[in-house]
Design a protein around this motif. Structure first.
Motif, PDB file in Angstrom:
ATOM      1  N   ALA A 177       0.827  -1.206   0.000  1.00  0.00           N
ATOM      2  CA  ALA A 177       0.000   0.000   0.000  1.00  0.00           C
ATOM      3  C   ALA A 177       0.862   1.256   0.000  1.00  0.00           C
ATOM      4  N   ALA A 178       1.946   1.247   0.768  1.00  0.00           N
ATOM      5  CA  ALA A 178       2.829   2.407   0.812  1.00  0.00           C
ATOM      6  C   ALA A 178       3.472   2.656  -0.551  1.00  0.00           C
ATOM      7  N   THR A 179       3.870   1.567  -1.212  1.00  0.00           N
ATOM      8  CA  THR A 179       4.489   1.709  -2.539  1.00  0.00           C
ATOM      9  C   THR A 179       3.495   2.266  -3.549  1.00  0.00           C
ATOM     10  N   VAL A 180       2.238   1.793  -3.477  1.00  0.00           N
ATOM     11  CA  VAL A 180       1.203   2.297  -4.382  1.00  0.00           C
ATOM     12  C   VAL A 180       0.972   3.782  -4.160  1.00  0.00           C
ATOM     13  N   VAL A 181       0.847   4.199  -2.904  1.00  0.00           N
ATOM     14  CA  VAL A 181       0.593   5.608  -2.590  1.00  0.00           C
ATOM     15  C   VAL A 181       1.745   6.493  -3.059  1.00  0.00           C
ATOM     16  N   VAL A 182       2.978   6.072  -2.767  1.00  0.00           N
ATOM     17  CA  VAL A 182       4.142   6.865  -3.164  1.00  0.00           C
ATOM     18  C   VAL A 182       4.231   6.965  -4.686  1.00  0.00           C
ATOM     19  N   THR A 183       3.897   5.887  -5.379  1.00  0.00           N
ATOM     20  CA  THR A 183       3.950   5.906  -6.839  1.00  0.00           C
ATOM     21  C   THR A 183       2.908   6.855  -7.414  1.00  0.00           C
ATOM     22  N   PHE A 184       1.687   6.831  -6.851  1.00  0.00           N
ATOM     23  CA  PHE A 184       0.649   7.761  -7.304  1.00  0.00           C
ATOM     24  C   PHE A 184       1.065   9.208  -7.041  1.00  0.00           C
ATOM     25  N   VAL A 185       1.662   9.461  -5.891  1.00  0.00           N
ATOM     26  CA  VAL A 185       2.014  10.841  -5.503  1.00  0.00           C
ATOM     27  C   VAL A 185       3.174  11.369  -6.337  1.00  0.00           C
ATOM     28  N   THR A 186       4.199  10.543  -6.517  1.00  0.00           N
ATOM     29  CA  THR A 186       5.421  11.010  -7.185  1.00  0.00           C
ATOM     30  C   THR A 186       5.434  10.760  -8.682  1.00  0.00           C
ATOM     31  N   GLY A 187       4.622   9.793  -9.140  1.00  0.00           N
ATOM     32  CA  GLY A 187       4.647   9.444 -10.559  1.00  0.00           C
ATOM     33  C   GLY A 187       5.924   8.755 -10.969  1.00  0.00           C
ATOM     34  N   ASN A 188       6.637   8.177 -10.010  1.00  0.00           N
ATOM     35  CA  ASN A 188       7.910   7.515 -10.279  1.00  0.00           C
ATOM     36  C   ASN A 188       7.665   6.113 -10.846  1.00  0.00           C
ATOM     37  N   SER A 189       7.900   5.954 -12.145  1.00  0.00           N
ATOM     38  CA  SER A 189       7.633   4.668 -12.799  1.00  0.00           C
ATOM     39  C   SER A 189       8.622   3.579 -12.375  1.00  0.00           C
ATOM     40  N   ASN A 190       9.734   3.972 -11.753  1.00  0.00           N
ATOM     41  CA  ASN A 190      10.695   2.967 -11.283  1.00  0.00           C
ATOM     42  C   ASN A 190      10.119   2.101 -10.159  1.00  0.00           C
ATOM     43  N   LEU A 191       9.046   2.563  -9.529  1.00  0.00           N
ATOM     44  CA  LEU A 191       8.436   1.803  -8.446  1.00  0.00           C
ATOM     45  C   LEU A 191       7.417   0.772  -8.944  1.00  0.00           C
ATOM     46  N   VAL A 192       7.077   0.819 -10.224  1.00  0.00           N
ATOM     47  CA  VAL A 192       6.067  -0.108 -10.761  1.00  0.00           C
ATOM     48  C   VAL A 192       6.475  -1.574 -10.588  1.00  0.00           C
ATOM     49  N   PRO A 193       7.731  -1.961 -10.885  1.00  0.00           N
ATOM     50  CA  PRO A 193       8.111  -3.357 -10.641  1.00  0.00           C
ATOM     51  C   PRO A 193       7.945  -3.784  -9.189  1.00  0.00           C
ATOM     52  N   THR A 194       8.176  -2.868  -8.248  1.00  0.00           N
ATOM     53  CA  THR A 194       7.989  -3.189  -6.831  1.00  0.00           C
ATOM     54  C   THR A 194       6.522  -3.476  -6.541  1.00  0.00           C
ATOM     55  N   ILE A 195       5.622  -2.672  -7.104  1.00  0.00           N
ATOM     56  CA  ILE A 195       4.186  -2.905  -6.919  1.00  0.00           C
ATOM     57  C   ILE A 195       3.798  -4.272  -7.467  1.00  0.00           C
ATOM     58  N   ILE A 196       4.303  -4.590  -8.662  1.00  0.00           N
ATOM     59  CA  ILE A 196       3.953  -5.858  -9.294  1.00  0.00           C
ATOM     60  C   ILE A 196       4.459  -7.038  -8.471  1.00  0.00           C
ATOM     61  N   LEU A 197       5.714  -6.982  -8.063  1.00  0.00           N
ATOM     62  CA  LEU A 197       6.308  -8.117  -7.349  1.00  0.00           C
ATOM     63  C   LEU A 197       5.680  -8.311  -5.963  1.00  0.00           C
ATOM     64  N   VAL A 198       5.585  -7.220  -5.199  1.00  0.00           N
ATOM     65  CA  VAL A 198       5.033  -7.343  -3.844  1.00  0.00           C
ATOM     66  C   VAL A 198       3.568  -7.756  -3.903  1.00  0.00           C
ATOM     67  N   GLY A 199       2.805  -7.124  -4.788  1.00  0.00           N
ATOM     68  CA  GLY A 199       1.383  -7.435  -4.885  1.00  0.00           C
ATOM     69  C   GLY A 199       1.099  -8.830  -5.381  1.00  0.00           C
ATOM     70  N   SER A 200       1.920  -9.324  -6.300  1.00  0.00           N
ATOM     71  CA  SER A 200       1.696 -10.653  -6.878  1.00  0.00           C
ATOM     72  C   SER A 200       2.136 -11.773  -5.951  1.00  0.00           C
ATOM     73  N   PHE A 201       3.171 -11.522  -5.150  1.00  0.00           N
ATOM     74  CA  PHE A 201       3.732 -12.589  -4.313  1.00  0.00           C
ATOM     75  C   PHE A 201       3.210 -12.571  -2.875  1.00  0.00           C
ATOM     76  N   LEU A 202       2.564 -11.484  -2.458  1.00  0.00           N
ATOM     77  CA  LEU A 202       2.175 -11.353  -1.059  1.00  0.00           C
ATOM     78  C   LEU A 202       1.255 -12.479  -0.580  1.00  0.00           C
ATOM     79  N   VAL A 203       0.128 -12.662  -1.230  1.00  0.00           N
ATOM     80  CA  VAL A 203      -0.829 -13.680  -0.801  1.00  0.00           C
ATOM     81  C   VAL A 203      -0.281 -15.092  -1.006  1.00  0.00           C
TER      82      VAL A 203
END
Length: 322
Positions: free
Chosen positions: A38-64
């Motif tokens: 959730a923190a990565t998603v919020v920071v990415t929306f706020v900053t528009g930093n596309s370098n964080l997209v892989p982090t969102i994908i990996l954490v979100g896909s592997f968490l559950v």
């Protein structure tokens, strides 16, 4: 000089207490991972930093998937080590998605009514083969361990597949859509516990159970395993076909003559009403819920007797030989 020897006659049964063994806390993994995602998603929306997209994908896909593997690990015997579970998750998942991709591209070149059963046959087959491969050197086999290791393989497959879906959801006709990515990951996270991990856990239990009927004590391709394979393929096919089935059920219940004529001639469904959209949504989720309940019921029926003081794994005592 004394040495240690293990005799086959020394194998004695070990009775499971049914209590979880020490291991990583799946609750902490889930809560901590959810906060990080959730923190990565919020920071990415706020900053528009596309370098964080892989982090969102990996954490979100592997968490559950990782959370449920940690939960399953605590219910296995000592032979199912953390390293073995990690190997099953990574190797089984990668081999599964690679094998499924190759076979589906080779044999499923045209869409038809058999596409969904064929996908189930292929994906469940490659996961079963991957499980067989990673479990070939176990000293003994019990149904419970098969279900734990099968869940690890299935959730590894699910995590990698979800990462692929999330990556594709990022690209739209209007450019990159972070919202699509987040929605896709959230939806697949909700559905992950009753998908690949559940199906391969059922297959793993059936595979390891064949070892009890084998002279070598190793899993073998036997009729009960093929029966469970057919059951899991049916669950997989129903899951994948739920949207198509929901469309046809919606037409049967609410379709007009003009809609039936259009879909037969043009393959299109004009004049869709809001009521039909609601009916489709209810039917689609209802079919998924029925599929999930069947799978969970089968899992509980296969798992519950194993925690009632039955012999689950042999213990090999060591003796000194002069």
């Amino acid at each position: 000089m004394k040495s240690l020897s293990i005799s086959h006659a020394d194998v004695v049964p070990h009775t499971s207490t049914g209590r979880p063994r020490p291991g990583p806390s799946w609750v902490r993994i889930f809560l901590g991972g959810s906060v990080l995602w959730a923190a990565t998603v919020v920071v990415t929306f706020v900053t528009g930093n596309s370098n964080l997209v892989p982090t969102i994908i990996l954490v979100g896909s592997f968490l559950v998937p990782v959370t449920f593997v940690a939960f399953a690990f605590r219910h296995g015997d000592a032979v199912i080590t953390a390293q073995r579970v990690f190997t099953a998750f990574v190797y089984g998942g990668v081999l599964g998605v690679l094998g499924a991709s190759l076979l589906e591209s080779a044999f499923l070149t045209h869409a038809s009514g058999w596409t969904y059963p064929a996908i189930g046959l292929i994906e469940e087959g490659v996961k079963l083969a991957a499980l067989w491969l990673v479990a070939r050197r176990l000293p003994f086999y019990t149904r419970r361990d098969g279900m734990v290791l099968g869940a690890a393989v299935g959730f590894g497959f699910a995590a990698l597949e979800s990462a692929g879906y999330a990556f594709n959801a990022l690209f739209t006709s209007r450019g990159l859509s972070l919202l699509n990515l987040v929605e896709t990951e959230a939806l697949r996270a909700v559905l992950a516990p009753v998908g690949h991990g559940l199906w391969t856990a059922l297959l793993g239990g059936a595979l390891f159970a064949t070892a009890a009927r084998s002279r070598s004590g190793r899993p073998r391709l036997r009729t009960p395993l093929l029966g469970w394979y057919a059951v899991v393929v049916a669950l997989h096919a129903l899951w994948d076909a739920s949207q198509v089935l929901a469309v046809w059920l919606t037409l049967l219940l609410t379709g007009t003559r003009g809609q039936w004529t259009s879909i037969v001639r043009l393959g299109e469904l004009p004049g869709v009403t809001q009521a039909q959209v609601h009916t489709f949504t209810v039917l689609n989720w209802g079919l998924l819920a029925v599929d999930a309940l069947i799978g969970l019921s089968l899992l509980l029926l296969r798992w519950t007797p194993l925690g009632r003081g039955r012999a689950t794994a042999p213990v090999l005592p060591l003796r000194h030989v002069g």
